[in-house]
Design an enzyme around this catalytic site. Structure first.
Site, PDB file in Angstrom:
ATOM      1  N   GLU A   1      91.419 -65.369  96.473  1.00  9.73           N
ATOM      2  CA  GLU A   1      90.476 -65.536  97.582  1.00  9.73           C
ATOM      3  C   GLU A   1      89.548 -66.712  97.351  1.00  9.73           C
ATOM      4  O   GLU A   1      89.067 -67.329  98.308  1.00  9.73           O
ATOM      5  CB  GLU A   1      89.652 -64.251  97.756  1.00  9.73           C
ATOM      6  CG  GLU A   1      88.770 -64.223  99.002  1.00  9.73           C
ATOM      7  CD  GLU A   1      87.384 -64.816  98.796  1.00  9.73           C
ATOM      8  OE1 GLU A   1      86.684 -65.062  99.800  1.00  9.73           O
ATOM      9  OE2 GLU A   1      86.986 -65.045  97.626  1.00  9.73           O
ATOM     10  N   GLU A   2      89.299 -67.033  96.076  1.00 10.01           N
ATOM     11  CA  GLU A   2      88.297 -68.046  95.745  1.00 10.01           C
ATOM     12  C   GLU A   2      88.836 -69.473  95.749  1.00 10.01           C
ATOM     13  O   GLU A   2      88.132 -70.401  95.346  1.00 10.01           O
ATOM     14  CB  GLU A   2      87.696 -67.746  94.355  1.00 10.01           C
ATOM     15  CG  GLU A   2      87.019 -66.394  94.232  1.00 10.01           C
ATOM     16  CD  GLU A   2      85.685 -66.319  94.961  1.00 10.01           C
ATOM     17  OE1 GLU A   2      85.358 -67.272  95.693  1.00 10.01           O
ATOM     18  OE2 GLU A   2      84.978 -65.321  94.800  1.00 10.01           O
TER      19      GLU A   2
ATOM     20  N   ASP B   1      80.695 -60.577  92.779  1.00 10.25           N
ATOM     21  CA  ASP B   1      81.738 -61.122  93.659  1.00 10.25           C
ATOM     22  C   ASP B   1      83.097 -61.046  92.981  1.00 10.25           C
ATOM     23  O   ASP B   1      83.559 -62.024  92.400  1.00 10.25           O
ATOM     24  CB  ASP B   1      81.382 -62.564  94.013  1.00 10.25           C
ATOM     25  CG  ASP B   1      82.279 -63.158  95.076  1.00 10.25           C
ATOM     26  OD1 ASP B   1      82.981 -62.395  95.775  1.00 10.25           O
ATOM     27  OD2 ASP B   1      82.298 -64.387  95.217  1.00 10.25           O
TER      28      ASP B   1
ATOM     29  N   HIS C   1      79.169 -66.635  91.988  1.00  9.41           N
ATOM     30  CA  HIS C   1      79.580 -67.918  91.412  1.00  9.41           C
ATOM     31  C   HIS C   1      78.535 -68.522  90.476  1.00  9.41           C
ATOM     32  O   HIS C   1      78.681 -69.665  90.038  1.00  9.41           O
ATOM     33  CB  HIS C   1      79.944 -68.942  92.494  1.00  9.41           C
ATOM     34  CG  HIS C   1      80.971 -68.476  93.474  1.00  9.41           C
ATOM     35  ND1 HIS C   1      81.409 -69.251  94.521  1.00  9.41           N
ATOM     36  CD2 HIS C   1      81.660 -67.308  93.570  1.00  9.41           C
ATOM     37  CE1 HIS C   1      82.312 -68.590  95.225  1.00  9.41           C
ATOM     38  NE2 HIS C   1      82.469 -67.391  94.659  1.00  9.41           N
TER      39      HIS C   1
ATOM     40  N   GLU D   1      83.058 -57.379 100.176  1.00 11.94           N
ATOM     41  CA  GLU D   1      82.323 -58.564  99.755  1.00 11.94           C
ATOM     42  C   GLU D   1      80.877 -58.182  99.434  1.00 11.94           C
ATOM     43  O   GLU D   1      80.336 -57.229  99.988  1.00 11.94           O
ATOM     44  CB  GLU D   1      82.335 -59.618 100.866  1.00 11.94           C
ATOM     45  CG  GLU D   1      83.638 -60.378 101.003  1.00 11.94           C
ATOM     46  CD  GLU D   1      83.827 -61.432  99.907  1.00 11.94           C
ATOM     47  OE1 GLU D   1      82.910 -61.603  99.072  1.00 11.94           O
ATOM     48  OE2 GLU D   1      84.886 -62.072  99.891  1.00 11.94           O
TER      49      GLU D   1
ATOM     50  N   ASP E   1      90.316 -61.825  92.132  1.00 11.91           N
ATOM     51  CA  ASP E   1      90.064 -63.062  91.397  1.00 11.91           C
ATOM     52  C   ASP E   1      88.583 -63.403  91.339  1.00 11.91           C
ATOM     53  O   ASP E   1      87.767 -62.891  92.099  1.00 11.91           O
ATOM     54  CB  ASP E   1      90.847 -64.222  91.998  1.00 11.91           C
ATOM     55  CG  ASP E   1      90.451 -64.539  93.431  1.00 11.91           C
ATOM     56  OD1 ASP E   1      90.221 -63.591  94.211  1.00 11.91           O
ATOM     57  OD2 ASP E   1      90.369 -65.738  93.778  1.00 11.91           O
TER      58      ASP E   1
END
Length: 352
Positions: free
Chosen positions: A126-127, A96, A329, A155, A72
């Site tokens: 996960e986010e 990411d 992000h 990661e 995700d």
């Protein structure tokens, strides 16, 4: 259905994965594509769990290692489809962590007889809040699928190895007082003023720097929120300082909580939330080989990641991926293409 060609160059595969939108909760199309690509590989056993996919070799090797990555991304910000500019690939999830997912898939296709048995985990959500995390669900319901001697979470680390992770907890430290009219303040006791002693202790805090499994962590104790006051003409009887403690993985959550309560002795302390850290486990044979054969520099992970879920299962883990954590992000998120190729080559050398 979207299809993924695992014979593609790893950078082209990254772009293809990025272009399958998979904001948290909407991973099905990408999970379907990952599952189909893996089921075409006869040397792998493949399990689907929700929108998470687990693939495993079963060659009877002396060690089993696990490579995990989430499918995700955070919500889009006008940053799809992906685009290339020189040696960079821009787009939501490039760093990411879809570059890491692409590396996992290339390894799964290339390594029909790895030197160690390998489990590849691709998981959803996960986010977002932990209750939706696919890795958490698998750990609780199918922990045998995550059994391994060592795990690598893909990661973004900029091609460095970040060992383990810090634990984190938040507490509310409350200073009490007595209400009064502000024109007659001496008849009460100002809780906001009393909270100054909490801030004084925070200013006086000296961060511990414990060495765990050969890596130096850097702890932190910080006020992150403060709340108090009743009205413009009232002396407040309560002030709450929210404090975040980031602690090294040589402490349990209980030990960290005990430390914070002791540090703020004389005040009310309420635990709000917590998550344990994870030891790097760099003393394990698979971990030592990983560090030696990848040749990557090693540092402590100064933050919390899902490696803690592996640690809770007794599996030491590190973070290692081609993305840049500082770009995660962001609207202009990108990944350096040479780092993706480098990660693929280093992991192939480790597992062949």
């Amino acid at each position: 259905m979207t299809s993924l060609d695992l014979q593609m160059d790893v950078t082209d595969l990254t772009a293809a994965i990025v272009d399958v939108e998979s904001v948290s909760g909407n991973e099905k199309a990408l999970a379907d594509a990952v599952e189909a690509a893996l089921r075409a590989l006869p040397h792998l056993e493949v399990v689907r769990d929700g929108d998470s996919v687990i693939a495993r070799t079963d060659l009877g090797r002396d060690e089993r290692v696990l490579l995990a990555g989430h499918l995700d991304t955070v919500p889009l910000n006008g940053n799809l489809p992906s685009r290339r500019e020189g040696d960079r690939l821009y787009g939501c999830g490039t760093s990411d962590m879809k570059a890491g997912v692409a590396v996992q898939l290339k390894l799964a296709a290339a390594l029909s007889e790895p030197s160690r048995d390998v489990t590849y985990v691709f998981y959803e959500c996960e986010e977002v809040e932990a209750a939706r995390n696919g890795l958490k669900r698998i750990a609780e319901n199918r922990p045998e699928l995550l059994a391994a001697d060592f795990a690598v979470l893909m990661e973004p680390t900029g091609g460095l190895i970040e060992g383990g992770c810090q634990g984190t907890l938040r507490v509310e430290v409350t200073a009490r007082g007595e209400r009064a009219h502000s024109a007659r303040a001496w008849m009460g006791s100002n809780a906001i003023h009393s909270a100054g002693a909490v801030l004084d202790r925070l200013r006086a805090y000296e961060p511990a720097k414990p060495v765990v499994d050969g890596l130096e962590f850097h702890e932190g104790l910080n006020a992150v929120f403060i709340s108090g006051g009743v009205a413009g003409n009232v002396i407040p009887d309560e002030c709450v300082v929210t404090v975040n403690y980031r602690f090294a993985p040589d402490k349990s959550v209980d030990e960290a909580e005990e430390y914070v309560r002791s540090y703020f002795d004389g005040f009310e302390v309420k635990l709000v939330d917590s998550a344990p850290g994870a030891r790097p486990g760099l003393d394990r044979p698979a971990a030592r080989a990983f560090v030696a054969e990848t040749g990557a520099d090693v540092r402590a992970k100064l933050g919390w990641t899902d490696v803690a879920r592996f640690d809770a299962l007794g599996v030491p883990a590190v973070n290692y991926g081609p993305g840049q954590p500082t770009l995660a992000h962001t609207k202009d998120e990108f990944v350096d293409l040479p780092l993706i190729t480098d990660a693929e080559n280093r992991l192939l050398a480790w597992l062949r």
